[in-house]
Design a protein around this motif. Sequence first.
Motif, PDB file in Angstrom:
ATOM      1  N   MET A   1       0.837  -1.199   0.000  1.00  0.00           N
ATOM      2  CA  MET A   1       0.000   0.000   0.000  1.00  0.00           C
ATOM      3  C   MET A   1       0.870   1.247   0.000  1.00  0.00           C
ATOM      4  SD  MET A   1      -2.750   1.395   2.831  1.00  0.00           S
ATOM      5  CE  MET A   1      -1.494   2.299   3.756  1.00  0.00           C
ATOM      6  N   SER A   2       0.557   2.185  -0.862  1.00  0.00           N
ATOM      7  CA  SER A   2       1.284   3.444  -0.880  1.00  0.00           C
ATOM      8  C   SER A   2       0.771   4.367   0.220  1.00  0.00           C
ATOM      9  CB  SER A   2       1.119   4.143  -2.226  1.00  0.00           C
ATOM     10  OG  SER A   2       1.686   5.437  -2.192  1.00  0.00           O
ATOM     11  N   HIS A   3       1.678   5.096   0.850  1.00  0.00           N
ATOM     12  CA  HIS A   3       1.294   6.097   1.845  1.00  0.00           C
ATOM     13  C   HIS A   3       1.196   7.494   1.237  1.00  0.00           C
ATOM     14  CE1 HIS A   3       1.384   3.422   5.319  1.00  0.00           C
ATOM     15  NE2 HIS A   3       2.448   2.861   4.757  1.00  0.00           N
ATOM     16  N   LEU A   4       1.231   7.573  -0.087  1.00  0.00           N
ATOM     17  CA  LEU A   4       1.054   8.834  -0.787  1.00  0.00           C
ATOM     18  C   LEU A   4      -0.405   8.991  -1.206  1.00  0.00           C
ATOM     19  CD1 LEU A   4       4.131   8.624  -3.178  1.00  0.00           C
ATOM     20  CD2 LEU A   4       3.911  10.169  -1.216  1.00  0.00           C
ATOM     21  N   PHE A   5      -0.943  10.203  -1.111  1.00  0.00           N
ATOM     22  CA  PHE A   5      -2.253  10.442  -1.694  1.00  0.00           C
ATOM     23  C   PHE A   5      -2.173  10.168  -3.196  1.00  0.00           C
ATOM     24  CE2 PHE A   5      -3.225  13.102   2.099  1.00  0.00           C
ATOM     25  CZ  PHE A   5      -4.497  12.616   2.362  1.00  0.00           C
ATOM     26  N   PRO A   6      -3.182   9.552  -3.774  1.00  0.00           N
ATOM     27  CA  PRO A   6      -3.128   9.172  -5.193  1.00  0.00           C
ATOM     28  C   PRO A   6      -3.484  10.340  -6.121  1.00  0.00           C
ATOM     29  CG  PRO A   6      -5.167   8.382  -4.230  1.00  0.00           C
ATOM     30  CD  PRO A   6      -4.382   9.003  -3.093  1.00  0.00           C
ATOM     31  N   THR A   7      -2.792  11.468  -5.953  1.00  0.00           N
ATOM     32  CA  THR A   7      -3.118  12.667  -6.722  1.00  0.00           C
ATOM     33  C   THR A   7      -2.506  12.650  -8.120  1.00  0.00           C
ATOM     34  OG1 THR A   7      -1.261  13.733  -5.589  1.00  0.00           O
ATOM     35  CG2 THR A   7      -3.475  14.220  -4.772  1.00  0.00           C
ATOM     36  N   TYR A   8      -1.596  11.731  -8.385  1.00  0.00           N
ATOM     37  CA  TYR A   8      -0.940  11.680  -9.689  1.00  0.00           C
ATOM     38  C   TYR A   8      -1.186  10.330 -10.356  1.00  0.00           C
ATOM     39  CZ  TYR A   8       1.548  15.550  -7.505  1.00  0.00           C
ATOM     40  OH  TYR A   8       1.845  16.709  -6.851  1.00  0.00           O
ATOM     41  N   ALA A   9      -1.527  10.366 -11.649  1.00  0.00           N
ATOM     42  CA  ALA A   9      -1.616   9.137 -12.438  1.00  0.00           C
ATOM     43  C   ALA A   9      -0.206   8.814 -12.927  1.00  0.00           C
ATOM     44  CB  ALA A   9      -2.570   9.333 -13.609  1.00  0.00           C
ATOM     45  N   ARG A  10       0.537   8.121 -12.101  1.00  0.00           N
ATOM     46  CA  ARG A  10       1.965   7.947 -12.352  1.00  0.00           C
ATOM     47  C   ARG A  10       2.234   6.950 -13.483  1.00  0.00           C
ATOM     48  NH1 ARG A  10       4.925  10.330  -8.115  1.00  0.00           N
ATOM     49  NH2 ARG A  10       3.706  10.688  -6.226  1.00  0.00           N
ATOM     50  N   TRP A  11       3.316   7.205 -14.196  1.00  0.00           N
ATOM     51  CA  TRP A  11       3.763   6.296 -15.230  1.00  0.00           C
ATOM     52  C   TRP A  11       4.454   5.090 -14.593  1.00  0.00           C
ATOM     53  CZ3 TRP A  11       6.526  10.579 -18.608  1.00  0.00           C
ATOM     54  CH2 TRP A  11       5.542  11.398 -19.173  1.00  0.00           C
ATOM     55  N   GLU A  12       4.755   4.101 -15.422  1.00  0.00           N
ATOM     56  CA  GLU A  12       5.389   2.871 -14.945  1.00  0.00           C
ATOM     57  C   GLU A  12       6.918   3.002 -14.905  1.00  0.00           C
ATOM     58  OE1 GLU A  12       5.458   2.926 -19.328  1.00  0.00           O
ATOM     59  OE2 GLU A  12       3.957   3.410 -17.800  1.00  0.00           O
ATOM     60  N   VAL A  13       7.437   4.233 -15.046  1.00  0.00           N
ATOM     61  CA  VAL A  13       8.877   4.479 -15.109  1.00  0.00           C
ATOM     62  C   VAL A  13       9.362   5.044 -13.774  1.00  0.00           C
ATOM     63  CG1 VAL A  13      10.705   5.786 -16.258  1.00  0.00           C
ATOM     64  CG2 VAL A  13       8.731   4.958 -17.575  1.00  0.00           C
ATOM     65  N   GLU A  14      10.398   4.430 -13.192  1.00  0.00           N
ATOM     66  CA  GLU A  14      11.044   4.990 -12.000  1.00  0.00           C
ATOM     67  C   GLU A  14      12.489   5.333 -12.344  1.00  0.00           C
ATOM     68  OE1 GLU A  14      12.074   4.114  -7.280  1.00  0.00           O
ATOM     69  OE2 GLU A  14      10.930   2.634  -8.444  1.00  0.00           O
ATOM     70  N   PRO A  15      12.808   6.633 -12.415  1.00  0.00           N
ATOM     71  CA  PRO A  15      14.162   7.029 -12.810  1.00  0.00           C
ATOM     72  C   PRO A  15      15.219   6.572 -11.821  1.00  0.00           C
ATOM     73  CG  PRO A  15      12.621   8.856 -12.989  1.00  0.00           C
ATOM     74  CD  PRO A  15      11.918   7.770 -12.241  1.00  0.00           C
ATOM     75  N   ASP A  16      16.360   6.198 -12.368  1.00  0.00           N
ATOM     76  CA  ASP A  16      17.520   5.846 -11.561  1.00  0.00           C
ATOM     77  C   ASP A  16      18.610   6.899 -11.694  1.00  0.00           C
ATOM     78  OD1 ASP A  16      18.936   3.895  -9.863  1.00  0.00           O
ATOM     79  OD2 ASP A  16      20.286   3.707 -11.587  1.00  0.00           O
ATOM     80  N   MET A  17      18.755   7.442 -12.893  1.00  0.00           N
ATOM     81  CA  MET A  17      19.677   8.561 -13.119  1.00  0.00           C
ATOM     82  C   MET A  17      19.241   9.313 -14.371  1.00  0.00           C
ATOM     83  SD  MET A  17      22.013   8.375 -15.872  1.00  0.00           S
ATOM     84  CE  MET A  17      23.526   9.038 -15.182  1.00  0.00           C
ATOM     85  N   ALA A  18      19.736  10.537 -14.499  1.00  0.00           N
ATOM     86  CA  ALA A  18      19.398  11.352 -15.668  1.00  0.00           C
ATOM     87  C   ALA A  18      20.564  12.276 -15.984  1.00  0.00           C
ATOM     88  CB  ALA A  18      18.136  12.167 -15.411  1.00  0.00           C
ATOM     89  N   GLU A  19      20.757  12.508 -17.267  1.00  0.00           N
ATOM     90  CA  GLU A  19      21.807  13.418 -17.702  1.00  0.00           C
ATOM     91  C   GLU A  19      21.459  13.929 -19.095  1.00  0.00           C
ATOM     92  OE1 GLU A  19      26.691  13.665 -18.064  1.00  0.00           O
ATOM     93  OE2 GLU A  19      25.717  11.728 -17.710  1.00  0.00           O
ATOM     94  N   GLY A  20      21.616  15.229 -19.295  1.00  0.00           N
ATOM     95  CA  GLY A  20      21.325  15.806 -20.601  1.00  0.00           C
ATOM     96  C   GLY A  20      19.873  15.595 -20.991  1.00  0.00           C
ATOM     97  N   SER A  21      19.648  15.002 -22.154  1.00  0.00           N
ATOM     98  CA  SER A  21      18.293  14.784 -22.671  1.00  0.00           C
ATOM     99  C   SER A  21      17.737  13.404 -22.333  1.00  0.00           C
ATOM    100  CB  SER A  21      18.281  14.954 -24.199  1.00  0.00           C
ATOM    101  OG  SER A  21      18.699  16.246 -24.569  1.00  0.00           O
ATOM    102  N   PHE A  22      18.407  12.653 -21.465  1.00  0.00           N
ATOM    103  CA  PHE A  22      18.024  11.254 -21.248  1.00  0.00           C
ATOM    104  C   PHE A  22      17.797  10.932 -19.773  1.00  0.00           C
ATOM    105  CE2 PHE A  22      20.122  11.277 -25.343  1.00  0.00           C
ATOM    106  CZ  PHE A  22      19.322  10.440 -26.110  1.00  0.00           C
ATOM    107  N   ILE A  23      16.868   9.995 -19.557  1.00  0.00           N
ATOM    108  CA  ILE A  23      16.604   9.404 -18.248  1.00  0.00           C
ATOM    109  C   ILE A  23      16.819   7.901 -18.366  1.00  0.00           C
ATOM    110  CG2 ILE A  23      14.762   8.812 -16.602  1.00  0.00           C
ATOM    111  CD1 ILE A  23      13.539  11.541 -17.122  1.00  0.00           C
ATOM    112  N   VAL A  24      17.425   7.305 -17.366  1.00  0.00           N
ATOM    113  CA  VAL A  24      17.585   5.843 -17.298  1.00  0.00           C
ATOM    114  C   VAL A  24      16.794   5.347 -16.102  1.00  0.00           C
ATOM    115  CG1 VAL A  24      19.194   3.920 -17.087  1.00  0.00           C
ATOM    116  CG2 VAL A  24      19.881   5.997 -18.332  1.00  0.00           C
ATOM    117  N   ASP A  25      15.946   4.327 -16.314  1.00  0.00           N
ATOM    118  CA  ASP A  25      15.109   3.853 -15.210  1.00  0.00           C
ATOM    119  C   ASP A  25      15.803   2.760 -14.412  1.00  0.00           C
ATOM    120  OD1 ASP A  25      14.792   1.423 -16.563  1.00  0.00           O
ATOM    121  OD2 ASP A  25      12.709   1.809 -17.153  1.00  0.00           O
ATOM    122  N   LYS A  26      15.118   2.287 -13.389  1.00  0.00           N
ATOM    123  CA  LYS A  26      15.691   1.290 -12.469  1.00  0.00           C
ATOM    124  C   LYS A  26      16.032  -0.014 -13.170  1.00  0.00           C
ATOM    125  CE  LYS A  26      15.369   3.351  -8.350  1.00  0.00           C
ATOM    126  NZ  LYS A  26      16.524   3.531  -7.438  1.00  0.00           N
TER     127      LYS A  26
END
Length: 385
Positions: free
Chosen positions: A1-26
């Motif tokens: 169970m999430s302890h965050l209010f469900p105010t965002y329809a979140r994507w299935e992507v969880e970023p691990d790092m980002a640089e320049g124009s790119f994001i890399v997920d977990k």
Amino acid sequence: MSHLFPTYARWEVEPDMAEGSFIVDKAGKKYLDFTSGIGVCNLGHRPEAVQTAITDQLNQFWHVSNLFEQGQQEKAAKMLADAAGLDAVFFSNSGAEANEGAIKLARKATGREKIITFNQSFHGRTFATMAATGQEKIKSGYGSMLQTFKYAEFNNIDSLKKLIDQDTAAVMLEIVQGEGGIYPANEDFLKEVQTLCKENGARLIIDEIQTGIGRSGQPFAFQHYELQPDIITAAKGLGSGLPIGAVVGKKELKDAFGPGSHGSTFGGNPLSIASALATMNCIFNESFLKEVQQKSDYLVKKLQETLQKNNHVLEIRHLGLMVGIELNGDLSGLLQELREEGLLVLTAGVNVLRLLPPLTVSKEEIDLAIHTISKILNKQTVAAI
């Protein structure tokens, strides 16, 4: 169970790092990011100059409160005011807070209450800025709004003429309605709005939260039209991802915001100011802004050439590197298909793909994004949109 209010329809992507124009997920998947954190990371992710400035400030102090003189705040305020052709700055933590401050400033300076905004506009989610927003879906479920806001039709000067009068404190608008669907204002309309404000003693507030800080190819989008607003607001791209917003106004408004009239515990905190200074140093540069305009021309021309025969595309609208592709249907599954292909984009309104690439995007990255969009739109499965 999430302890965050469900105010965002979140994507299935969880970023691990980002640089320049790119994001890399977990999972190690790499994405070309044409969202820029919703128009925030205008210099891309983790720009070196900004990261260095933040680190240097971390090693000095990161909070003392606004009871203290802070030379870096003065420096950032001057740089921002000079870029806008205005005089005085109040620093907040967000775009909504900046718009809230602008509303308060206009009402206090004029002694009037009525403020006119426009249908399809978006100005924030505090109670006043929610009331200022011309979209019912933003207000749904919250009961009665502030009654002093009135709504005109965007790009329709006759609609505004019916509402504006000697009781109007301000007219508040976006140069491009971003959340509303990427609808640019007409030049004649903007100039007539300014004239009506002057004739009625109302202040002209321009919301530059999404269009400002180089996004349009000028420091601020209103500068494409030689307007002279009384107040503008900025946020998003101002801090390259650190929370900061700003109200920027004419010098004659300073008396309305005297000691105790407005405030913020965290507004203009040293880390955000350091980030803003480094960001503005990069963006408020003639050669940098010229490149933004060149990239905008390239992006839109390539989109038009590539998508001109696609039956799903109704219109391509833009100002600078703020682009909307209107399609003939709902986009609910389209963004996920694009993410599966490694491209992150946004929506605006109901059926508009919104592209907000970093201002540092390369032509090769633009080509990759257009190829991916074309590939998905040309698939037979998209017939359902």
